[in-house]
Write a protein that holds these residues in place. Structure first.
Motif, PDB file in Angstrom:
ATOM      1  N   LEU A 157       0.197  -1.180   0.116  1.00 24.75           N
ATOM      2  CA  LEU A 157      -0.218  -0.215  -0.437  1.00 24.75           C
ATOM      3  C   LEU A 157       0.984   1.308   0.082  1.00 24.75           C
ATOM      4  CD1 LEU A 157      -2.586  -0.993   2.988  1.00 24.75           C
ATOM      5  CD2 LEU A 157      -3.292  -0.904   0.600  1.00 24.75           C
ATOM      6  N   LYS A 158       0.561   1.796  -1.287  1.00 24.83           N
ATOM      7  CA  LYS A 158       0.876   3.984  -0.677  1.00 24.83           C
ATOM      8  C   LYS A 158       0.828   5.092   0.602  1.00 24.83           C
ATOM      9  CE  LYS A 158       0.994   3.998  -4.894  1.00 24.83           C
ATOM     10  NZ  LYS A 158       0.354   5.364  -6.706  1.00 24.83           N
ATOM     11  N   THR A 159      -0.128   4.166   1.478  1.00 29.64           N
ATOM     12  CA  THR A 159      -0.384   4.223   3.058  1.00 29.64           C
ATOM     13  C   THR A 159      -0.516   3.345   4.074  1.00 29.64           C
ATOM     14  OG1 THR A 159      -1.597   6.485   4.522  1.00 29.64           O
ATOM     15  CG2 THR A 159      -2.202   5.011   2.448  1.00 29.64           C
ATOM     16  N   ALA A 160      -0.772   3.517   5.353  1.00 35.00           N
ATOM     17  CA  ALA A 160      -1.382   3.020   6.302  1.00 35.00           C
ATOM     18  C   ALA A 160      -2.635   2.273   5.575  1.00 35.00           C
ATOM     19  CB  ALA A 160      -0.717   3.624   7.692  1.00 35.00           C
ATOM     20  N   PRO A 161      -2.431   0.552   6.227  1.00 34.90           N
ATOM     21  CA  PRO A 161      -3.886   0.192   6.019  1.00 34.90           C
ATOM     22  C   PRO A 161      -4.611   0.330   6.805  1.00 34.90           C
ATOM     23  CG  PRO A 161      -2.213  -1.163   6.775  1.00 34.90           C
ATOM     24  CD  PRO A 161      -1.347  -0.360   6.891  1.00 34.90           C
ATOM     25  N   LYS A 162      -6.132   0.884   6.716  1.00 30.81           N
ATOM     26  CA  LYS A 162      -7.384   1.062   7.705  1.00 30.81           C
ATOM     27  C   LYS A 162      -6.773   0.807   9.021  1.00 30.81           C
ATOM     28  CE  LYS A 162     -12.048   1.748   7.540  1.00 30.81           C
ATOM     29  NZ  LYS A 162     -13.279   1.327   7.060  1.00 30.81           N
ATOM     30  N   GLY A 163      -6.880   1.292  10.410  1.00 22.91           N
ATOM     31  CA  GLY A 163      -6.827   0.880  11.680  1.00 22.91           C
ATOM     32  C   GLY A 163      -5.395   1.145  12.253  1.00 22.91           C
ATOM     33  N   HIS A 168       3.427   3.802  12.508  1.00 24.29           N
ATOM     34  CA  HIS A 168       3.748   2.312  12.836  1.00 24.29           C
ATOM     35  C   HIS A 168       4.896   1.962  13.307  1.00 24.29           C
ATOM     36  CE1 HIS A 168       2.869  -1.864  14.436  1.00 24.29           C
ATOM     37  NE2 HIS A 168       1.725  -2.116  14.600  1.00 24.29           N
ATOM     38  N   PRO A 169       5.501   1.184  14.392  1.00 22.77           N
ATOM     39  CA  PRO A 169       7.471   0.912  14.114  1.00 22.77           C
ATOM     40  C   PRO A 169       6.967  -0.474  13.205  1.00 22.77           C
ATOM     41  CG  PRO A 169       6.472   0.220  16.180  1.00 22.77           C
ATOM     42  CD  PRO A 169       5.207   0.779  16.238  1.00 22.77           C
ATOM     43  N   GLU A 170       6.158  -0.983  12.730  1.00 29.17           N
ATOM     44  CA  GLU A 170       6.313  -1.932  11.785  1.00 29.17           C
ATOM     45  C   GLU A 170       5.318  -1.625  10.441  1.00 29.17           C
ATOM     46  OE1 GLU A 170       8.734  -4.136  12.234  1.00 29.17           O
ATOM     47  OE2 GLU A 170       8.729  -4.334  14.406  1.00 29.17           O
ATOM     48  N   ILE A 171       5.513  -0.699   9.961  1.00 22.67           N
ATOM     49  CA  ILE A 171       4.374   0.558   9.020  1.00 22.67           C
ATOM     50  C   ILE A 171       5.200  -0.810   7.283  1.00 22.67           C
ATOM     51  CG2 ILE A 171       6.185   2.075   8.471  1.00 22.67           C
ATOM     52  CD1 ILE A 171       1.930   1.867   8.125  1.00 22.67           C
ATOM     53  N   GLU A 172       6.112  -0.653   7.769  1.00 29.00           N
ATOM     54  CA  GLU A 172       6.692  -0.738   6.605  1.00 29.00           C
ATOM     55  C   GLU A 172       6.046  -2.737   6.114  1.00 29.00           C
ATOM     56  OE1 GLU A 172       7.810   0.357   3.374  1.00 29.00           O
ATOM     57  OE2 GLU A 172       7.777   2.075   5.151  1.00 29.00           O
ATOM     58  N   LEU A 173       6.348  -3.831   6.853  1.00 29.59           N
ATOM     59  CA  LEU A 173       5.375  -4.696   7.022  1.00 29.59           C
ATOM     60  C   LEU A 173       4.389  -4.492   6.647  1.00 29.59           C
ATOM     61  CD1 LEU A 173       7.526  -7.091   9.678  1.00 29.59           C
ATOM     62  CD2 LEU A 173       7.454  -7.177   6.774  1.00 29.59           C
ATOM     63  N   TYR A 215       0.545 -20.761   8.514  1.00 33.59           N
ATOM     64  CA  TYR A 215      -0.475 -20.729  10.333  1.00 33.59           C
ATOM     65  C   TYR A 215      -1.358 -19.791  10.393  1.00 33.59           C
ATOM     66  CZ  TYR A 215      -1.614 -20.094  14.974  1.00 33.59           C
ATOM     67  OH  TYR A 215      -2.292 -20.233  16.449  1.00 33.59           O
ATOM     68  N   ILE A 216      -1.068 -18.593   9.769  1.00 39.43           N
ATOM     69  CA  ILE A 216      -1.403 -17.498  10.191  1.00 39.43           C
ATOM     70  C   ILE A 216      -2.480 -16.907   8.636  1.00 39.43           C
ATOM     71  CG2 ILE A 216      -0.928 -14.516  10.083  1.00 39.43           C
ATOM     72  CD1 ILE A 216       0.170 -15.800  12.203  1.00 39.43           C
ATOM     73  N   LEU A 217      -2.605 -17.561   8.304  1.00 41.12           N
ATOM     74  CA  LEU A 217      -3.149 -17.104   7.086  1.00 41.12           C
ATOM     75  C   LEU A 217      -4.511 -17.858   6.632  1.00 41.12           C
ATOM     76  CD1 LEU A 217      -1.098 -15.926   3.834  1.00 41.12           C
ATOM     77  CD2 LEU A 217      -1.982 -14.762   5.715  1.00 41.12           C
ATOM     78  N   TYR A 218      -4.066 -19.405   6.986  1.00 45.07           N
ATOM     79  CA  TYR A 218      -4.824 -20.708   6.846  1.00 45.07           C
ATOM     80  C   TYR A 218      -5.269 -21.081   8.225  1.00 45.07           C
ATOM     81  CZ  TYR A 218      -4.320 -19.799   2.902  1.00 45.07           C
ATOM     82  OH  TYR A 218      -3.536 -19.234   1.142  1.00 45.07           O
ATOM     83  N   ASP A 219      -4.454 -21.209   9.609  1.00 41.88           N
ATOM     84  CA  ASP A 219      -4.762 -22.366  10.471  1.00 41.88           C
ATOM     85  C   ASP A 219      -5.492 -20.939  11.110  1.00 41.88           C
ATOM     86  OD1 ASP A 219      -4.641 -24.405   9.176  1.00 41.88           O
ATOM     87  OD2 ASP A 219      -2.384 -24.076   9.703  1.00 41.88           O
ATOM     88  N   ALA A 220      -4.744 -19.995  11.890  1.00 47.37           N
ATOM     89  CA  ALA A 220      -5.637 -19.304  13.298  1.00 47.37           C
ATOM     90  C   ALA A 220      -6.199 -18.528  12.887  1.00 47.37           C
ATOM     91  CB  ALA A 220      -4.016 -18.362  13.934  1.00 47.37           C
ATOM     92  N   ASN A 221      -7.255 -18.366  13.908  1.00 50.72           N
ATOM     93  CA  ASN A 221      -8.274 -17.338  13.598  1.00 50.72           C
ATOM     94  C   ASN A 221      -8.889 -16.583  14.692  1.00 50.72           C
ATOM     95  OD1 ASN A 221      -9.767 -19.756  11.247  1.00 50.72           O
ATOM     96  ND2 ASN A 221      -9.748 -20.974  13.637  1.00 50.72           N
ATOM     97  N   PRO A 222      -7.579 -15.542  14.169  1.00 51.69           N
ATOM     98  CA  PRO A 222      -7.683 -14.100  15.364  1.00 51.69           C
ATOM     99  C   PRO A 222      -8.606 -13.392  14.883  1.00 51.69           C
ATOM    100  CG  PRO A 222      -5.782 -13.537  13.560  1.00 51.69           C
ATOM    101  CD  PRO A 222      -6.201 -15.067  13.870  1.00 51.69           C
ATOM    102  N   GLU A 223      -9.357 -12.431  15.493  1.00 48.01           N
ATOM    103  CA  GLU A 223     -10.740 -11.653  15.372  1.00 48.01           C
ATOM    104  C   GLU A 223     -10.045 -11.066  13.973  1.00 48.01           C
ATOM    105  OE1 GLU A 223     -12.646  -9.758  17.762  1.00 48.01           O
ATOM    106  OE2 GLU A 223     -12.918 -11.831  19.109  1.00 48.01           O
ATOM    107  N   ALA A 224     -10.672 -10.749  12.523  1.00 49.90           N
ATOM    108  CA  ALA A 224      -9.939  -9.631  11.998  1.00 49.90           C
ATOM    109  C   ALA A 224     -10.751  -8.530  10.977  1.00 49.90           C
ATOM    110  CB  ALA A 224      -9.598 -10.922  10.651  1.00 49.90           C
ATOM    111  N   GLU A 225     -10.824  -7.748  10.983  1.00 58.06           N
ATOM    112  CA  GLU A 225     -11.345  -6.388  10.766  1.00 58.06           C
ATOM    113  C   GLU A 225     -10.989  -6.775   9.499  1.00 58.06           C
ATOM    114  OE1 GLU A 225      -9.883  -3.101  13.492  1.00 58.06           O
ATOM    115  OE2 GLU A 225     -10.625  -4.602  15.080  1.00 58.06           O
ATOM    116  N   ASP A 226     -11.861  -5.703   9.024  1.00 53.23           N
ATOM    117  CA  ASP A 226     -12.073  -5.090   7.367  1.00 53.23           C
ATOM    118  C   ASP A 226     -11.161  -3.986   7.313  1.00 53.23           C
ATOM    119  OD1 ASP A 226     -14.916  -6.904   6.955  1.00 53.23           O
ATOM    120  OD2 ASP A 226     -15.657  -5.114   7.112  1.00 53.23           O
ATOM    121  N   ILE A 227     -10.384  -4.565   6.126  1.00 51.85           N
ATOM    122  CA  ILE A 227      -9.185  -3.407   5.970  1.00 51.85           C
ATOM    123  C   ILE A 227      -9.907  -2.812   4.471  1.00 51.85           C
ATOM    124  CG2 ILE A 227      -7.047  -4.460   7.467  1.00 51.85           C
ATOM    125  CD1 ILE A 227      -6.363  -5.830   4.927  1.00 51.85           C
ATOM    126  N   GLN A 228      -8.323  -1.381   3.991  1.00 50.44           N
ATOM    127  CA  GLN A 228      -8.689  -1.793   3.034  1.00 50.44           C
ATOM    128  C   GLN A 228      -7.227  -1.620   2.506  1.00 50.44           C
ATOM    129  OE1 GLN A 228      -8.462   3.137   2.949  1.00 50.44           O
ATOM    130  NE2 GLN A 228      -6.734   3.443   1.335  1.00 50.44           N
TER     131      GLN A 228
END
Length: 229
Positions: A157-163, A168-173, A215-228
């Protein structure tokens, strides 16, 4: 290793990318495909020593050479490369696996990483980065890993993702929509007797990263918020 004739076929195909030429040279394509299949078979055997591949077969890994031109301005009927997706489930698993790309003139590479993530998966990835980026960073910033995989491919993204704040110290990631690591091979590498060993070396280095992302994308199930996106 692959035969030099396989690279020569792909070079000639670029100059003659039409159905008539391809049919006239079908035997050359069949030989080139068989050459890749032999290599992939070796890789499955060696990779299976440290990665559970289930009942993965060579035919599950090889991508078709035909292009889907329905929505493309480029109407060439054939790809200019041979490729394979190697991992549990093969090329159609949808998960993060090992991608092998064979193309002349130094364009061959081994790669792996996040590429076609959905909005929900990106939300999971960013939540993990926000909460605890140390595990991911310890993998992808490892000296040996980055020496073998110096190239990072993919969109951000050219800017920070929504939310998330711009500072943020990890903005590049966090800005990453794709995070794909590449090791390129020369034509000499591809046709050398050590080619399969080099690929397996790369797969071993990639495994902690692919395991983490799966694990993060397919196995874990954290609550996900809508993002831009």
């Amino acid at each position: 290793m692959l035969q030099s004739s396989t690279l020569k076929f792909l070079t000639d195909l670029v100059q003659n990318n039409n159905r008539e030429w391809f049919l006239e040279n079908r035997k050359r394509y069949d030989d080139s495909k068989a050459d890749l299949e032999k290599l992939v078979g070796t890789l499955i055997t060696d990779l299976g020593k440290f990665h559970d591949l289930g009942n993965l077969q060579v035919k599950d890994c090889i991508f078709r050479i035909n292009r889907d031109v329905r929505f493309s301005k480029n109407k060439d009927p054939y790809k200019s490369d041979l490729s394979a997706g190697i991992g549990p489930g093969g090329r159609s698993s949808g998960k993060v696996d090992y991608y092998l790309h064979i193309q002349p003139d130094g364009q061959s590479f081994l790669g792996g990483g996040m590429w076609d993530a959905t909005a929900e998966q990106l939300a999971k990835y960013r939540q993990e980065v926000d909460y605890n980026a140390d595990e991911l960073k310890s993998i992808i910033h490892d000296k040996t890993f980055r020496e073998f995989f110096p190239e990072i491919s993919g969109e951000s993204l050219k800017t920070a993702p929504k939310g998330y704040p711009k500072d943020h110290p990890e903005i590049e990631l966090l800005r990453r929509k794709q995070l794909f690591f590449i090791h390129r091979f020369t034509d000499k590498d591809v046709t050398s007797k050590d080619f399969a060993d080099s690929i397996i070396k790369g797969m071993k280095l990639l495994k902690p990263y692919t395991d983490f992302m799966n694990y993060i994308l397919y196995d874990a199930n954290p609550e996900a918020e809508d993002i831009q996106l």
